[in-house]
Structure formats: C-alpha cells, structure tokens
Design an enzyme around this catalytic site. Sequence first.
Site, PDB file in Angstrom:
ATOM      1  N   ASP A 297      79.612  14.428  -8.019  1.00 46.64           N
ATOM      2  CA  ASP A 297      79.214  13.754  -6.794  1.00 46.64           C
ATOM      3  C   ASP A 297      80.095  12.505  -6.649  1.00 46.64           C
ATOM      4  O   ASP A 297      80.823  12.110  -7.568  1.00 46.64           O
ATOM      5  CB  ASP A 297      77.719  13.417  -6.796  1.00 46.64           C
ATOM      6  CG  ASP A 297      77.194  13.294  -5.358  1.00 46.64           C
ATOM      7  OD1 ASP A 297      78.014  13.079  -4.438  1.00 46.64           O
ATOM      8  OD2 ASP A 297      75.975  13.402  -5.149  1.00 46.64           O
TER       9      ASP A 297
HETATM   10  C1  BGC Z   1      76.378  13.053  -1.652  1.00 47.19           C
HETATM   11  C2  BGC Z   1      76.919  14.470  -1.684  1.00 47.19           C
HETATM   12  C3  BGC Z   1      78.038  14.595  -0.683  1.00 47.19           C
HETATM   13  C4  BGC Z   1      79.100  13.572  -1.006  1.00 47.19           C
HETATM   14  C5  BGC Z   1      80.285  13.609  -0.070  1.00 47.19           C
HETATM   15  C6  BGC Z   1      77.466  12.031  -1.801  1.00 47.19           C
HETATM   16  O1  BGC Z   1      76.971  10.765  -1.561  1.00 47.19           O
HETATM   17  O2  BGC Z   1      75.417  12.904  -2.659  1.00 47.19           O
HETATM   18  O3  BGC Z   1      75.886  15.372  -1.396  1.00 47.19           O
HETATM   19  O4  BGC Z   1      78.554  15.890  -0.689  1.00 47.19           O
HETATM   20  O5  BGC Z   1      78.521  12.273  -0.907  1.00 47.19           O
HETATM   21  O6  BGC Z   1      79.949  13.149   1.176  1.00 47.19           O
END
Ligand code: BGC
Length: 748
Positions: A297
């Site tokens: 993440d």
């Molecule tokens: C989220 C993810 C997301 C990523 C990219 C993160 O803050 O937890 O689910 O895919 O950002 O935007």
Amino acid sequence: MRRIVATYSVAAGSLWLAACSGAASPQGPSVAPPPGLGASRCGADLQQRPWCDTRLDAAQRTALLLDAMTLSQKIALMAGDNPTSVINGMPATGVVDGIAELGIPTLFMSDGPVGPREGRATAMPSPMALGASFSPALAERIGATIADEVRNKGNDLVHGPTVDVMRTPLSGRAFETFGEDPYLSSQLAAPWVIGAQSQGVIANVKHFAAYTQEGQIGVPPITALIGGRQLVNAIIDERTLRELYLPPFESAVRDGDAGSMMCAYHAVNGAPTCASAALLQRVLRDEWGFDGFVVSDYYLAVKDTVLSVRNGLEIEMPIGTFYTPLLLELQVRSGLIDEALIDTRVGNILRTLLRFGFFDRADFVADDTRIDQDAHAEVARDAAEQAMVLLHNQRALLPLDLQRTPRIAVIGESATRLPNGGGSSAVMPFAFVTPLDAITARVGSAGTVRYASGESRDDAVALAADADIVLLFAADNASEGVDKRCLSLDCPLLGSSAQDRLIDAVAAANPNTVVILQVAAPVLTPWRERIGALLVAWYPGQESGAALVRVLWGDTDPGGRLPSSFPVAETDTATAANPLRYPGVANQVLHSEGLLTGYRWHDAQGVEPAYPFGHGLSYARFDYSGLQIDVGSAGDRIDARFSVRNSGTRAGWAVPQLYLGLPSPADDIPQPPRVLKGFDKLWLQPGESRRVSLALDARALSYWDVARGTWQVASGCYRIEAGASSRDVPLRAGVLRRDGGEWQVGGC
Ligand code: BGC
C-alpha cells in the site's frame, strides 16, 4: 498532448485535490491479451533477447531475462517511480518504470474498486452495494467493466477488488468492502478478479490482510491519530484470521487466480503485513500457491527493507523508501539479503507480467473514446438496482403509482448530488443525473414534483404535509483515512446536518414518507417505526437517478439484501464500548470478539438487530418449502435442496440463503449460532417455482483447528437453516456427524 483531469476526493462532495496535465504454478495459466492489441514491446531480435521468444513459457523466459539483468536493473523494478501518482492519479495511480534496453515495458497501475481514477470514468455503485446484490455474476461484470476502463486509460493493473471483511460499520472504508460476511465476500471476490483479468489487466487484491479500520481523529485521507491505519497492530487469533478475514483473499487467489496482492498499512500479530512471513510466505505462497507479486500500500506501509524482501514484498509503492536502490544494494552487498532472494522477488514480478502477455502486446492506450460509456452506464444502473435493499414497506407504499400518488415531495439535499466514499476509490463520473432530476423527468406531466433541501425544517414539513408521497433522501459521509465517530446519520465527517430530526418531523407531517438512504454501510435508524418505507441505495454510483426511478415505480424489483446488519444501537456492535477492541489502546487492537462480528455477534448475544443480515423485501412474495438433505456417502458433504415459489403478483428477485450452525468441538472453540454458507439469486415470475440446490462441502463443514494447523470437521450436530434472511429461516434440519465420521440426517 491530451488534457485529463484527475482527482482524489477526501470526503464525499467535499475537498478535492485536483491536478491537470499530461497525456494521458510458477508458469500459471496464461491470460491472453484481448485481440487486436498490436505488436510485442519486448523486441523481435531473439538472438539479443531470447526472453522475448513467445514459444517459451513464462518461467523459462523469466530465467533468461534474470540472467541478462544486472543487480541494479533488478532492484529498479522493486519500487514505484512516481511519488505524486497517489495524489493526482496522472497518468496512473502508480508507475514502475520499465527498462528499455531489455524490452521491459513501464508498468502502469490504477485505482480502484469503484472505477479508475484517471480523469472521468464510470462511477460504479460502491463495493458494499455489490455485496448487497448477492450476485457473483454482477461482480464479474463489474470487474470486467472497470478493467476495460483501466486498460483504456493506459493502465496494466487495477488496485482492486477490496476484499477485507468489515469489522465495524464505523470504518471509513466500510463502503469499500463487500460487507460483514466472509462467505459472501469470497463469492464476490473471485468473479471480480476473473472479470478484471479477462481484460488482460492484472487484479491487485487488497488489503492483505484484516485491514479493518482507519482510526479516529484525523484529516482524511491521510491518517488518523488514534488507532490510525499505519500505526496499529491487530492482535488476531489464528482461527479468527482463517475463518473470518482470510477466506476472501484465499478465494481471489485459488478460484480467481489473482496476479497481484496489496499488503496493508498495519501490522498483524506484531509483523507489518508487508513484511509478514506468516501472511506473505506461509499462507499466501506456501499454502495457497500464489505465484504473482505483492505490491505495498502507498506510503508508510513498508516498515523495513530486509524483512520485507525476505518475507515476500515484491514492489514498494508509490516510490521506494525502504526499497530505494541504495538501501537494497547496500543490503545485498553487505550480505543481509542474498541476491538469490532478489531474483525470487523480481522473478515473481517478471513471470506474472509475462503470464499476462505484458511483454507481447502494444501499450494500452489512454483514450476515453474507446470506452463504451453507454454500455458501462448500463452495468452501473443494473448493479445499483440489484443492490437496493427495501428494508421496510408499510401498506405496500412502494412501488409508487402516479395515479394513486401524483403529488410528490422530494426532500433532502442528497437528492441533488452523488454521495460517494472519499479517498482512493472516489471516481469522477462520466455522467450524472441527480435523483431529483430523474424523478422529475419520470413524473413528467403525470404529476407534480416539488423539492425542499431540508435546510429549513419548517419548509420541508409544509411541503410534506401538502404531498401524496414524500421521497426523503438522507446520506452519510465516509472516507478513507478516518473512521466515522458514530453510526448516527447526524454524525457526519465534516459539518452537521440533523437529518434524523428532519426525518422525524417530515414523517410526522406525512406518514407516506419513503426514506432513501445513500450510505456507506449500516447507520442507526431511530425513526424506522414512524416512516412508511425505507430503501437503502448505498453509494449507488453515477446511475443512481435512473436506477432509483425504476425501483421506486416498480419497473424492476429491489434486488439487494443486507450484506451487513443494521444495529438498533451503536452499543449493539461487537467492537463498541471496548477501546481495546476499537480503536485500540497504545496502537494495539485486540480482536477479542473473535469470529463474533456482525450478525454472528447479534445472534450469540441474543441482541435484536434493527434489520438483520440477509434481509431485504421484494415487491413479489416468496414461499420456501420442501427442504431435502442428502449426505455424502464418501466423505464430508451435505446437499441441501429446497423450493422457492413466487406467490405474489409481480416478478421479482428471490435471494434464498442457507445458514449452518456448526458443533463446537470444545468449550474453548465456540461456534457462532449460524453462518452463511450458500445463497442463490433468482428472478421469478408470479407463480413460478424453482428448486434451489446448495452444497456444503468439507470446507463449509470445517473449523480451523489451531493445534493441527488444518481444517477439521467436528463431530456433533449440524443445524441447517434456509430462508430469506439470517432471522427468517423457515426451513430447518439437523444432521448428526458421529465420531466415526458417518452422517445421519435428522439425527439431532
Ligand atoms: C489506499 C489503497 C490505494 C492506494 C493508491 C492507499 O491509500 O489504501 O487502497 O490503492 O492508496 O491510491
């Protein structure tokens, strides 16, 4: 250069950070790229680049390529290269630069589970709405539709689906889950992945694993101060992990053959999920046979270099902080990381990309004109209709009849906008007709539609008193980055709205009040006995207006059933009033409720929900009869068959459900009173009857035996219940499993 507007919403309809610019088995089964995608990007000179030879399999090509790579070339593939992609989504939500001299193309990644985040896109209903649809077929269509757009925005991988099971409806990302049940979530996870990957796009299933809270007090979508997602350690016993939080991921891998998995921000049982040998190596790879790559993440999920490389993280996103070339190279040169391990990690990336035809096709081109917006809007509308849950319908107020109720009052400011979840799954819709406009168009000259925002309660009450029917819209606010403070509608993220009081006042003025909730997840409904009807639309996506008028006027049937229980009071939820459970103390979150969340908690505690899991009314009427149980002669298997008959006067959706009460093998291994183990979704004409057949295989009959580290079938009484919801199960049978393993129908 084409101009695209990309957005990152932090709260429904509130702050927008916008940026404008830019152009747009180890071998595993190969996923054929869609036809007509043009030439290889790998190169034609097979002497120079033998790994470009498509006659070889992905593993052979990977070995050849790894042989030709320097250490720094390998390391370069282990982190993203665009630090701002997470904010502006341009030209993708994440970018890993390719290596031109080796014919390795650049990898573009896109959010997300509601649609892509590069410019405008089809805004699908929220995943919670998809959960309410109880439709694996719809999950596959939505996965395919979103991936088609991801591809036509130039991306190779989609950060979706989110398959974390909802633990508390307070969670800021509850809307992004398929609800509170692991079986339902599993049944939707795999088809979503299969649909997405049918487009040649890699599905990146998230967030592995047991990511259940954003935390309290904070600025969305960044982080919260108390129990914040990047800070917490979830303490979860092995059985709860196996039976509640892991099954949807397992299904996405084993049944969906997902190419990628996103590890989460938090730690589980002391190990950051992006460096967890237990999760990434033992469960994901060794047990489930995952042969794709793990992506972190974004920012602050990776907390260590050596452990992450050792234990299973392939790519850090959106840039390297622990996976910078310098750090990685240093650890290899110092001997803390064996170069063979780097080969394993990079090999996993390359082999998966090869398997998806990534080297052997042209770029996916960012070109919105290639997206069939009408067809996709149709999918969004169908999904919204199949997801709407009619919880309550006094005096058969719905469906509406313009002759009976021509004077319509529409009340509530959310009738004029598109409520959605904030953060990485906020999508800017291609098109949007407000529910108010859709209702006005539908009524035309056959009646009158008058509107009050509700800002003045007196005006709204006066309008309601002078109408035949009131359509009262209420919505909540939910966003990634911070959880809700409470479950009341009047507990918004930003500002204050007093919607509960508005509903009470309007319903007192006109009993023919239909409340339409556009919400992330369950909310409190203290006024439910005083209103005429209650329809939950969740966050219904860009086609909310079209879908709502079709459901309200009975062109179709409300197809949804609750994927999460609506509690009477906030204290009725499993994590309430216990800070150790939620939001945690000193960043330790104790899952001491174990398996007993959602309806399992209500059933075990003897607590009445406001509306139970699985509940939802149809305009038709369904009778359940003729339960027949057959037990396997060879091994552990029970087949349940029963009939569902539409005894009403309209065609409609039946969602027959099968629940199982398993025996407790020991006092310290309690079982929830019932768990969902099967369902079907049938469109039945008046008078039509269908025989439903649902199988309980060995896994369905098992519990996770911690001591043995395997699934086990216990001896004792298995209570089988079938019907319309977790609290409406007219068909019941008991099946006894003797110590020797024989089954006896009716033996208990
Ligand atoms: C989220 C993810 C997301 C990523 C990219 C993160 O803050 O937890 O689910 O895919 O950002 O935007």
